[in-house]
Design a protein around this motif. Structure first.
Motif, short mmCIF file in Angstrom:
data_model
loop_
_atom_site.label_atom_id
_atom_site.label_comp_id
_atom_site.label_asym_id
_atom_site.label_seq_id
_atom_site.Cartn_x
_atom_site.Cartn_y
_atom_site.Cartn_z
N ALA A 10 0.78 -1.22 -0.03
CA ALA A 10 0.13 0.09 -0.13
C ALA A 10 0.81 1.22 0.04
O ALA A 10 0.62 2.25 -0.59
CB ALA A 10 -1.19 0.10 1.23
N ARG A 11 1.86 1.25 0.87
CA ARG A 11 2.87 2.45 0.73
C ARG A 11 3.28 2.46 -0.77
O ARG A 11 3.55 3.60 -1.32
CB ARG A 11 3.92 2.35 1.89
CG ARG A 11 3.52 2.90 3.14
CD ARG A 11 4.62 2.70 4.21
NE ARG A 11 4.42 1.38 4.99
CZ ARG A 11 5.17 0.49 4.98
NH1 ARG A 11 6.78 0.85 4.72
NH2 ARG A 11 5.15 -0.81 5.68
N VAL A 12 3.90 1.66 -1.35
CA VAL A 12 4.59 1.63 -2.71
C VAL A 12 3.48 2.14 -3.54
O VAL A 12 3.90 3.03 -4.53
CB VAL A 12 5.43 0.51 -2.82
CG1 VAL A 12 5.62 0.32 -4.58
CG2 VAL A 12 6.26 0.03 -2.19
N THR A 13 2.44 1.45 -3.59
CA THR A 13 1.30 2.03 -4.35
C THR A 13 0.90 3.52 -4.18
O THR A 13 0.75 4.31 -5.25
CB THR A 13 0.12 1.22 -4.08
OG1 THR A 13 0.32 -0.06 -4.32
CG2 THR A 13 -1.04 1.51 -5.22
N LYS A 14 0.99 4.08 -2.93
CA LYS A 14 0.53 5.41 -2.95
C LYS A 14 1.74 6.30 -3.24
O LYS A 14 1.49 7.58 -3.99
CB LYS A 14 0.45 5.55 -1.24
CG LYS A 14 -1.04 5.23 -0.60
CD LYS A 14 -0.94 5.54 0.71
CE LYS A 14 -1.95 5.01 1.33
NZ LYS A 14 -2.29 5.06 2.89
N LYS A 15 3.06 5.89 -3.22
CA LYS A 15 4.12 6.80 -3.66
C LYS A 15 4.20 6.71 -5.13
O LYS A 15 4.28 7.76 -5.76
CB LYS A 15 5.50 6.11 -3.27
CG LYS A 15 5.61 6.38 -1.63
CD LYS A 15 7.25 5.68 -1.38
CE LYS A 15 7.55 5.78 0.14
NZ LYS A 15 8.71 5.07 0.48
N ARG A 16 3.77 5.59 -5.84
CA ARG A 16 3.77 5.50 -7.11
C ARG A 16 2.50 6.49 -7.72
O ARG A 16 2.89 7.27 -8.90
CB ARG A 16 3.47 4.21 -7.68
CG ARG A 16 4.50 3.88 -8.83
CD ARG A 16 4.08 2.27 -9.30
NE ARG A 16 5.53 1.82 -8.98
CZ ARG A 16 5.70 0.53 -9.08
NH1 ARG A 16 4.73 -0.21 -9.18
NH2 ARG A 16 6.90 -0.11 -8.78
N ILE A 20 3.08 9.58 -10.44
CA ILE A 20 2.22 10.03 -11.47
C ILE A 20 1.36 10.93 -11.68
O ILE A 20 1.31 11.56 -12.81
CB ILE A 20 1.33 8.49 -11.81
CG1 ILE A 20 2.14 7.13 -11.93
CG2 ILE A 20 0.27 8.57 -12.96
CD1 ILE A 20 1.53 5.84 -11.93
N TRP A 21 0.64 11.32 -10.47
CA TRP A 21 -0.09 12.51 -10.47
C TRP A 21 0.70 13.66 -10.75
O TRP A 21 0.34 14.78 -11.28
CB TRP A 21 -1.06 12.71 -9.06
CG TRP A 21 -1.90 13.66 -9.26
CD1 TRP A 21 -1.85 14.78 -8.44
CD2 TRP A 21 -2.86 13.77 -9.96
NE1 TRP A 21 -2.82 15.72 -8.66
CE2 TRP A 21 -3.56 15.09 -9.64
CE3 TRP A 21 -3.61 13.20 -10.99
CZ2 TRP A 21 -4.77 15.70 -10.31
CZ3 TRP A 21 -4.71 13.70 -11.79
CH2 TRP A 21 -5.14 15.00 -11.26
N GLY A 22 1.93 13.77 -10.17
CA GLY A 22 3.09 14.88 -10.04
C GLY A 22 3.29 14.97 -11.63
O GLY A 22 3.20 16.14 -12.24
N VAL A 24 1.45 13.82 -14.36
CA VAL A 24 0.44 14.68 -14.81
C VAL A 24 0.15 15.93 -14.90
O VAL A 24 -0.29 17.18 -15.81
CB VAL A 24 -1.03 13.78 -14.68
CG1 VAL A 24 -2.21 14.36 -15.04
CG2 VAL A 24 -0.83 12.12 -14.94
N LYS A 25 0.20 16.48 -13.53
CA LYS A 25 0.12 18.00 -13.30
C LYS A 25 1.09 18.66 -13.98
O LYS A 25 0.81 20.06 -14.53
CB LYS A 25 0.41 18.23 -11.88
CG LYS A 25 -1.00 17.97 -11.03
CD LYS A 25 -0.63 18.20 -9.66
CE LYS A 25 -1.70 18.47 -8.79
NZ LYS A 25 -1.21 18.76 -7.32
N SER A 26 2.24 18.33 -14.33
CA SER A 26 3.31 19.19 -15.07
C SER A 26 3.54 19.00 -16.48
O SER A 26 4.02 19.71 -16.79
CB SER A 26 4.70 18.64 -14.19
OG SER A 26 5.13 17.39 -14.44
N HIS A 27 2.70 17.95 -16.99
CA HIS A 27 2.74 17.79 -18.41
C HIS A 27 1.28 17.95 -18.92
O HIS A 27 1.19 17.10 -19.82
CB HIS A 27 3.39 16.41 -18.71
CG HIS A 27 4.80 16.61 -18.47
ND1 HIS A 27 5.25 16.05 -17.24
CD2 HIS A 27 5.91 16.61 -19.27
CE1 HIS A 27 6.40 16.08 -17.29
NE2 HIS A 27 7.08 16.48 -18.43
#
Length: 121
Positions: A10-16, A20-22, A24-27
């Motif tokens: 769950a921790r690894v999935t949250k970091k990923r 990914i969201w970062g 998407v925000k920057s591109h």
């Protein structure tokens, strides 16, 4: 023991997900442009197999596609790629096996591919 493994996943999935969201925000602009290219239809033209002889381009097509790709050279190359794919798969080398199988299939259908991509004569 099992709960710790689930928490770690769950921790690894949250970091990923945050990464990914970062991205998407920057591109946003680039991703919007790519989505538009996929959605908007484009004019596509396919060329038929040439029938007239006498021109230089037809002679090149005849030699490259008809005599080499569809001839014995193309058959041996395609069959060799497929045989290599089988041997690579037996040795559990899956990436080369898939690459050789796709290459053999492409060589087998090279005349159709050349026409559908618009091989201009």
């Amino acid at each position: 023991m099992m709960q710790n493994a689930v928490r770690a996943i769950a921790r690894v999935t949250k970091k990923r997900a945050k990464k990914i969201w970062g991205f998407v925000k920057s591109h946003k602009l680039e991703l919007t442009y790519m989505a538009g290219l996929v959605i908007i239809p484009a004019v596509v033209q396919a060329w038929t197999t040439p029938t007239g002889s006498g021109s230089f381009a037809y002679d090149v097509y005849d030699i490259a596609i008809q005599k080499i790709a569809k001839g014995p050279i193309g058959f041996v190359t395609g069959a060799g790629c497929l045989a290599g794919a089988v041997f690579s798969a037996i040795r559990s080398a899956w990436v080369p096996a898939v690459a050789m199988a796709v290459g053999g299939g492409l060589i087998y259908k090279l005349d159709s591919i050349a026409n559908s991509l618009g091989f201009v004569i």
